[in-house]
Design a protein around this motif. Structure first.
Motif, PDB file in Angstrom:
ATOM      1  N   MET A  63     -19.344 -40.714  -1.835  1.00  0.00           N
ATOM      2  CA  MET A  63     -19.872 -40.350  -0.527  1.00  0.00           C
ATOM      3  C   MET A  63     -18.767 -40.181   0.524  1.00  0.00           C
ATOM      4  O   MET A  63     -18.853 -39.264   1.315  1.00  0.00           O
ATOM      5  CB  MET A  63     -20.909 -41.373  -0.073  1.00  0.00           C
ATOM      6  CG  MET A  63     -21.734 -40.901   1.088  1.00  0.00           C
ATOM      7  SD  MET A  63     -22.682 -39.405   0.795  1.00  0.00           S
ATOM      8  CE  MET A  63     -24.117 -40.039   0.025  1.00  0.00           C
ATOM      9  N   SER A  96     -29.231 -35.210  10.556  1.00  0.00           N
ATOM     10  CA  SER A  96     -29.807 -35.442   9.235  1.00  0.00           C
ATOM     11  C   SER A  96     -31.289 -35.723   9.343  1.00  0.00           C
ATOM     12  O   SER A  96     -31.781 -36.165  10.388  1.00  0.00           O
ATOM     13  CB  SER A  96     -29.105 -36.610   8.531  1.00  0.00           C
ATOM     14  OG  SER A  96     -29.347 -37.827   9.200  1.00  0.00           O
ATOM     15  N   ASP A 151     -30.431 -42.497   0.501  1.00  0.00           N
ATOM     16  CA  ASP A 151     -30.568 -41.855   1.803  1.00  0.00           C
ATOM     17  C   ASP A 151     -30.178 -42.813   2.923  1.00  0.00           C
ATOM     18  O   ASP A 151     -29.538 -42.407   3.895  1.00  0.00           O
ATOM     19  CB  ASP A 151     -31.995 -41.346   2.025  1.00  0.00           C
ATOM     20  CG  ASP A 151     -32.083 -40.584   3.335  1.00  0.00           C
ATOM     21  OD1 ASP A 151     -31.492 -39.492   3.404  1.00  0.00           O
ATOM     22  OD2 ASP A 151     -32.685 -41.115   4.278  1.00  0.00           O
ATOM     23  N   LEU A 178     -26.468 -42.795   3.166  1.00  0.00           N
ATOM     24  CA  LEU A 178     -26.002 -41.573   3.828  1.00  0.00           C
ATOM     25  C   LEU A 178     -26.199 -41.680   5.339  1.00  0.00           C
ATOM     26  O   LEU A 178     -25.296 -41.367   6.127  1.00  0.00           O
ATOM     27  CB  LEU A 178     -26.746 -40.357   3.279  1.00  0.00           C
ATOM     28  CG  LEU A 178     -26.385 -39.005   3.899  1.00  0.00           C
ATOM     29  CD1 LEU A 178     -24.925 -38.664   3.652  1.00  0.00           C
ATOM     30  CD2 LEU A 178     -27.293 -37.923   3.321  1.00  0.00           C
ATOM     31  N   SER A 210     -32.064 -34.316   3.308  1.00  0.00           N
ATOM     32  CA  SER A 210     -31.951 -35.045   2.047  1.00  0.00           C
ATOM     33  C   SER A 210     -33.336 -35.348   1.486  1.00  0.00           C
ATOM     34  O   SER A 210     -34.311 -35.459   2.222  1.00  0.00           O
ATOM     35  CB  SER A 210     -31.154 -36.333   2.240  1.00  0.00           C
ATOM     36  OG  SER A 210     -31.785 -37.175   3.179  1.00  0.00           O
TER      37      SER A 210
END
Length: 180
Positions: free
Chosen positions: A1, A16, A40, A43, A144
């Motif tokens: 990541m 996002s 998620d 992220l 995502s």
């Protein structure tokens, strides 16, 4: 990541959103919290850590029962007063935008960019996000999903354009733009 974050480079504004298999941003609990799982969340935390300010709307802050980010400031675009927000967000370190002068989501991004040179991470719902993407070409937005079909369904529903995709663990991430 971390390789993904280094590929963003010096981008000052990211956004996002997590969606389900049909491109919806709401899970069975009526929030996005039940979508995306651990990957998620990881992220999201990386985006927030990279940002100096997280920008959301009052509607999102209320419906998601937002808490203060631990690694960045929080700005909320709202026409309401602080008293309408979750109790934890009725704090002086939360910056309210749009209460005195009605601003569009894109104008709120510009106001933050003008007042502070730190990166911004946008966590809007779909309507405000799409409005921002249609009027600004300097926002890198990522959708995502735990499902391969999620990003494509969101793109189709909102007439967006796919920039690129990548996979992390069980997560499919699609970069999108609102302009060609």
């Amino acid at each position: 990541m971390p390789d993904f974050l280094s590929s963003i480079g010096k981008t000052t504004t990211t956004a996002s959103m997590v969606v389900d298999q049909v491109g919806s941003h709401l899970g069975q609990d009526g929030t996005s919290k039940s979508l995306g799982g651990e990957s998620d969340f990881e992220l999201l935390m990386l985006f927030r850590k990279r940002a100096g300010t997280v920008l959301t709307t009052g509607l999102t802050a209320r419906s998601e029962n937002y808490r203060l980010p631990s690694s960045s400031a929080l700005a909320i675009l709202t026409r309401s007063t602080a008293e309408t927000l979750p109790m934890e967000l009725q704090a002086e370190q939360v910056r309210l935008i749009g209460g005195e002068t009605v601003l569009t989501p894109a104008e709120s991004v510009q106001q933050l960019m003008t007042s502070s040179p730190t990166p911004i991470h946008i966590e809007f719902g779909p309507t405000a996000l799409i409005e921002t993407l249609r009027s600004r070409n300097d926002v890198r937005a990522f959708i995502s999903s735990e499902y391969e079909s999620g990003g494509a369904a969101f793109i189709s529903r909102w007439n967006l354009f796919q920039v690129g995709t990548f996979r992390f663990k069980n997560l499919y991430v699609t970069e999108v733009t609102g302009r060609v």
